[in-house]
Design a protein around this motif. Structure first.
Motif, PDB file in Angstrom:
ATOM      1  N   LEU A  49      54.027  41.470  45.259  1.00 35.02           N
ATOM      2  CA  LEU A  49      55.139  42.303  45.680  1.00 35.02           C
ATOM      3  C   LEU A  49      55.039  42.585  47.175  1.00 35.02           C
ATOM      4  N   ILE A  50      56.046  42.166  47.933  1.00 31.94           N
ATOM      5  CA  ILE A  50      56.058  42.450  49.370  1.00 31.94           C
ATOM      6  C   ILE A  50      55.960  43.950  49.624  1.00 31.94           C
ATOM      7  N   GLY A  51      56.608  44.736  48.774  1.00 30.40           N
ATOM      8  CA  GLY A  51      56.588  46.184  48.939  1.00 30.40           C
ATOM      9  C   GLY A  51      55.221  46.806  48.744  1.00 30.40           C
ATOM     10  N   LEU A  52      54.276  46.077  48.136  1.00 26.97           N
ATOM     11  CA  LEU A  52      52.924  46.595  47.916  1.00 26.97           C
ATOM     12  C   LEU A  52      51.893  45.938  48.817  1.00 26.97           C
ATOM     13  N   ASP A  53      52.314  45.062  49.716  1.00 25.48           N
ATOM     14  CA  ASP A  53      51.353  44.352  50.565  1.00 25.48           C
ATOM     15  C   ASP A  53      50.376  45.299  51.249  1.00 25.48           C
ATOM     16  N   ALA A  54      50.901  46.327  51.910  1.00 25.26           N
ATOM     17  CA  ALA A  54      50.046  47.228  52.675  1.00 25.26           C
ATOM     18  C   ALA A  54      49.114  48.007  51.765  1.00 25.26           C
ATOM     19  N   PHE A  55      49.635  48.491  50.642  1.00 21.11           N
ATOM     20  CA  PHE A  55      48.784  49.255  49.724  1.00 21.11           C
ATOM     21  C   PHE A  55      47.682  48.388  49.142  1.00 21.11           C
ATOM     22  N   MET A  56      48.027  47.173  48.735  1.00 16.20           N
ATOM     23  CA  MET A  56      47.023  46.307  48.136  1.00 16.20           C
ATOM     24  C   MET A  56      45.970  45.895  49.154  1.00 16.20           C
ATOM     25  N   ARG A  57      46.366  45.679  50.393  1.00 16.78           N
ATOM     26  CA  ARG A  57      45.373  45.359  51.428  1.00 16.78           C
ATOM     27  C   ARG A  57      44.407  46.518  51.628  1.00 16.78           C
ATOM     28  N   GLU A  58      44.933  47.742  51.628  1.00 14.36           N
ATOM     29  CA  GLU A  58      44.027  48.884  51.793  1.00 14.36           C
ATOM     30  C   GLU A  58      43.148  49.071  50.564  1.00 14.36           C
ATOM     31  N   LEU A  59      43.701  48.820  49.378  1.00 13.15           N
ATOM     32  CA  LEU A  59      42.891  48.907  48.159  1.00 13.15           C
ATOM     33  C   LEU A  59      41.652  48.028  48.267  1.00 13.15           C
ATOM     34  N   ARG A  60      41.799  46.847  48.811  1.00 13.30           N
ATOM     35  CA  ARG A  60      40.660  45.923  48.929  1.00 13.30           C
ATOM     36  C   ARG A  60      39.537  46.511  49.769  1.00 13.30           C
ATOM     37  N   THR A  61      39.845  47.383  50.718  1.00 10.55           N
ATOM     38  CA  THR A  61      38.824  47.956  51.591  1.00 10.55           C
ATOM     39  C   THR A  61      38.150  49.172  50.971  1.00 10.55           C
ATOM     40  N   ARG A  62      38.659  49.643  49.851  1.00  4.77           N
ATOM     41  CA  ARG A  62      38.113  50.823  49.182  1.00  4.77           C
ATOM     42  C   ARG A  62      37.205  50.401  48.033  1.00  4.77           C
ATOM     43  N   ARG A  63      36.583  51.393  47.398  1.00  9.60           N
ATOM     44  CA  ARG A  63      35.742  51.114  46.234  1.00  9.60           C
ATOM     45  C   ARG A  63      36.513  51.308  44.925  1.00  9.60           C
ATOM     46  N   THR A  64      37.763  51.755  45.014  1.00  8.33           N
ATOM     47  CA  THR A  64      38.574  52.061  43.838  1.00  8.33           C
ATOM     48  C   THR A  64      38.877  50.815  43.021  1.00  8.33           C
ATOM     49  N   LEU A  65      38.839  50.952  41.699  1.00 12.35           N
ATOM     50  CA  LEU A  65      39.257  49.893  40.784  1.00 12.35           C
ATOM     51  C   LEU A  65      40.640  50.236  40.244  1.00 12.35           C
ATOM     52  N   LEU A  66      41.600  49.343  40.428  1.00 14.61           N
ATOM     53  CA  LEU A  66      42.942  49.512  39.882  1.00 14.61           C
ATOM     54  C   LEU A  66      43.006  48.839  38.521  1.00 14.61           C
ATOM     55  N   VAL A  67      43.273  49.622  37.477  1.00 14.53           N
ATOM     56  CA  VAL A  67      43.437  49.102  36.123  1.00 14.53           C
ATOM     57  C   VAL A  67      44.924  49.165  35.801  1.00 14.53           C
ATOM     58  N   ALA A  68      45.543  48.001  35.552  1.00 12.94           N
ATOM     59  CA  ALA A  68      47.003  47.931  35.494  1.00 12.94           C
ATOM     60  C   ALA A  68      47.485  47.241  34.224  1.00 12.94           C
ATOM     61  N   ALA A  69      48.598  47.729  33.708  1.00 16.67           N
ATOM     62  CA  ALA A  69      49.174  47.218  32.457  1.00 16.67           C
ATOM     63  C   ALA A  69      49.823  45.855  32.664  1.00 16.67           C
ATOM     64  N   ALA A  70      49.653  44.979  31.673  1.00 14.37           N
ATOM     65  CA  ALA A  70      50.202  43.624  31.732  1.00 14.37           C
ATOM     66  C   ALA A  70      51.682  43.567  31.393  1.00 14.37           C
ATOM     67  N   GLY A  71      52.246  44.637  30.808  1.00 15.08           N
ATOM     68  CA  GLY A  71      53.673  44.651  30.500  1.00 15.08           C
ATOM     69  C   GLY A  71      53.978  44.270  29.066  1.00 15.08           C
ATOM     70  N   ASN A  72      55.191  44.614  28.626  1.00 22.70           N
ATOM     71  CA  ASN A  72      55.575  44.503  27.215  1.00 22.70           C
ATOM     72  C   ASN A  72      56.697  43.506  26.962  1.00 22.70           C
ATOM     73  N   ASN A  73      56.762  42.445  27.742  1.00 18.39           N
ATOM     74  CA  ASN A  73      57.853  41.489  27.578  1.00 18.39           C
ATOM     75  C   ASN A  73      57.547  40.360  26.615  1.00 18.39           C
ATOM     76  N   GLY A  74      56.338  40.339  26.032  1.00 24.26           N
ATOM     77  CA  GLY A  74      55.958  39.245  25.147  1.00 24.26           C
ATOM     78  C   GLY A  74      55.986  37.902  25.861  1.00 24.26           C
ATOM     79  N   SER A  75      55.632  37.883  27.136  1.00 20.26           N
ATOM     80  CA  SER A  75      55.835  36.727  27.997  1.00 20.26           C
ATOM     81  C   SER A  75      54.558  36.382  28.741  1.00 20.26           C
ATOM     82  N   ASP A  76      54.491  35.136  29.236  1.00 22.37           N
ATOM     83  CA  ASP A  76      53.374  34.753  30.103  1.00 22.37           C
ATOM     84  C   ASP A  76      53.757  34.816  31.583  1.00 22.37           C
TER      85      ASP A  76
END
Length: 474
Positions: A265-292
């Motif tokens: 997501l272009i809108g998350l580029d900056a946040f995700m780059r900063e996340l990489r520099t931190r020790r935080t672990l992001l645990v995120a849902a895969a979604g409910n679309n029954g899709s790959d």
């Protein structure tokens, strides 16, 4: 059948975002929603390339005036994103696909995406719910049940839940006595009926506290507006959430969107780059679309640069032996945890509050699986469902006074996040990413999901629900 519920939700989300013209597609199978007439680009040179290329394309090939193209946000901001208007949504002509095609040659030359739709990011039950909550008597028990050990402020793992807010009386549920955060803005309508998705963040916090009691859980109402937000706003909201209390050990995020691409997501580029520099672990849902189709930000887990900082979580069905019918799947999903018919707190244990179902159940699984899934049981008729008015069927109403049973990758996610936190406590591990990696490395249990044998996390206090009969009477 899966598309029917997605279309029902499209109208609901559009009503929750007045003044934002939304579009669906381009591929219904991707369950993708976005803002009509607007694209996103990164600030600076790339935004200028996008703007100039789109203006030239529309002027030369579509006969539109160049004034249709222009920036609608400042060039410089913390998220590094510029909104560029590429058409007039009021004309009824969705110019976004044309703008995307105009940039293909420039993207090929630069070797990466320069532009994207302004996607609607939503909680993982929003665009395609696994199901809706079902009341459980106050005498019922949480599932997973509370683990031992208790809460110790000096050693507690810091977990941030980014969702909708807490119900006003959440602390009447013992497991949430130490949970803090934002209140749900509006819980009921003018008739006192519970709004759809109210209690989502509370339910998640209850699951986390059950699996990992020694946690300081903070719930932020980042997605209070019916659980949906534009991608252009989401990055800033994530920054705001971590800024308010500092970067936590673990973030539990049960929200995202497909994009139809593989770049994130272009809108998350900056946040995700900063996340990489931190020790935080992001645990995120895969979604409910029954899709790959990758669901972001969970799908960042498949990108090498984010392999240690993002854990993507799919949902196991009620017996734990296979994938839930609704779960997204594929190599970008790192692990699966129980996510069907879990029991947690939806409201506080105060005055009972009514809820009217929004979706009808189906005669057979809408994703084509052949077990007694939540698509079918317990039976009810919903307000939004197609065909209800022609049959005269009235929507069903129930009463909630505390516990509920609910399904979705939204809830598998806090189970997995809780297991990471519990491992940190048990092994006195201070690095959440190390704890997550060791948890996965030590996981020998497997489940079958769409023909693949995948890692499965099953908390010791979780009780499987037999599939032969519905978990609750219809």
């Amino acid at each position: 059948m899966a598309l029917q519920r997605f279309h029902e939700q499209f109208d609901h989300i559009q009503r929750s975002m007045p003044g934002v013209p939304l579009a669906m597609g381009p591929d219904d199978d991707a369950h993708l929603l976005y803002e009509r007439g607007v694209v996103l680009a990164r600030d600076g040179e790339e935004a200028r390339v996008v703007e100039d290329t789109v203006r030239a394309h529309f002027t030369e090939t579509r006969g539109l005036f160049p004034e249709h193209v222009g920036r609608t946000s400042p060039e410089t901001n913390r998220t590094g994103v510029t909104r560029i208007r590429v058409g007039d949504p009021g004309r009824g002509d969705d110019t976004v696909p044309h703008a995307l095609r105009a940039l293909r040659a420039a993207e090929e030359r630069r070797g990466r995406s320069l532009v994207s739709r302004n996607h609607v990011v939503h909680i993982a039950v929003n665009a395609c719910p696994g199901d809706e909550p079902v009341p459980v008597p106050r005498t019922g028990a949480a599932n997973p049940a509370a683990a031992g050990g208790g809460h110790h402020p000096d050693s507690a793992v810091r977990v941030l839940v980014i969702d909708n807010g807490l119900v006003h009386d959440h602390r009447s549920y013992p497991l949430l006595a130490h949970t803090t955060g934002d209140a749900q803005l509006t819980e009921t309508d003018g008739d006192g009926v519970l709004h759809q998705y109210v209690g989502h963040g509370t339910f998640i916090a209850g699951l986390l506290a059950a699996v990992a009691p020694d946690t300081d859980i903070v719930v932020r109402g980042t997605l209070n507006d019916a659980g949906a937000v534009l991608e252009s706003e989401f990055g800033a909201k994530l920054f705001e959430a971590v800024d308010r209390g500092g970067w936590p050990d673990v973030i539990s995020l049960s929200a995202g969107t497909p994009t139809g691409g593989s770049d994130g997501l272009i809108g998350l580029d900056a946040f995700m780059r900063e996340l990489r520099t931190r020790r935080t672990l992001l645990v995120a849902a895969a979604g409910n679309n029954g899709s790959d189709v990758p669901f972001w930000p969970a799908a960042y887990a498949a990108l090498p640069e984010y392999a240690d900082s993002v854990l993507s979580v799919g949902a196991l069905r009620a017996d734990g032996d296979g994938g839930a019918c609704f779960t997204n799947h594929g190599p970008w999903v790192r692990v699966y945890a129980p996510g069907e018919r879990l029991t947690s707190a939806l409201t506080g244990f105060g005055t009972p509050v009514p809820y009217v179902y929004q979706h009808s159940t189906y005669d057979a699984c809408r994703f084509g699986l052949d077990y007694a899934c939540t698509c079918q049981y317990p039976r009810h008729t919903g307000v939004l469902s197609e065909g209800r008015e022609s049959t005269g069927a009235k929507p069903d109403q129930v009463m909630f006074d505390g516990l509920a049973q609910w399904s979705g990758t939204s809830f598998a996610t806090p189970v997995a996040a809780g297991l990471v936190a519990a491992r940190m406590t048990a092994h006195r591990e201070r690095d959440p990413r190390t704890a997550g990696a060791r948890l996965l490395a030590d996981t020998t249990a497997r489940a079958e999901v769409r023909g693949a044998h995948v890692p499965a996390l099953r908390p010791p206090t979780w009780r499987p629900v037999p599939l032969a009969t519905p978990a609750l009477p219809a």
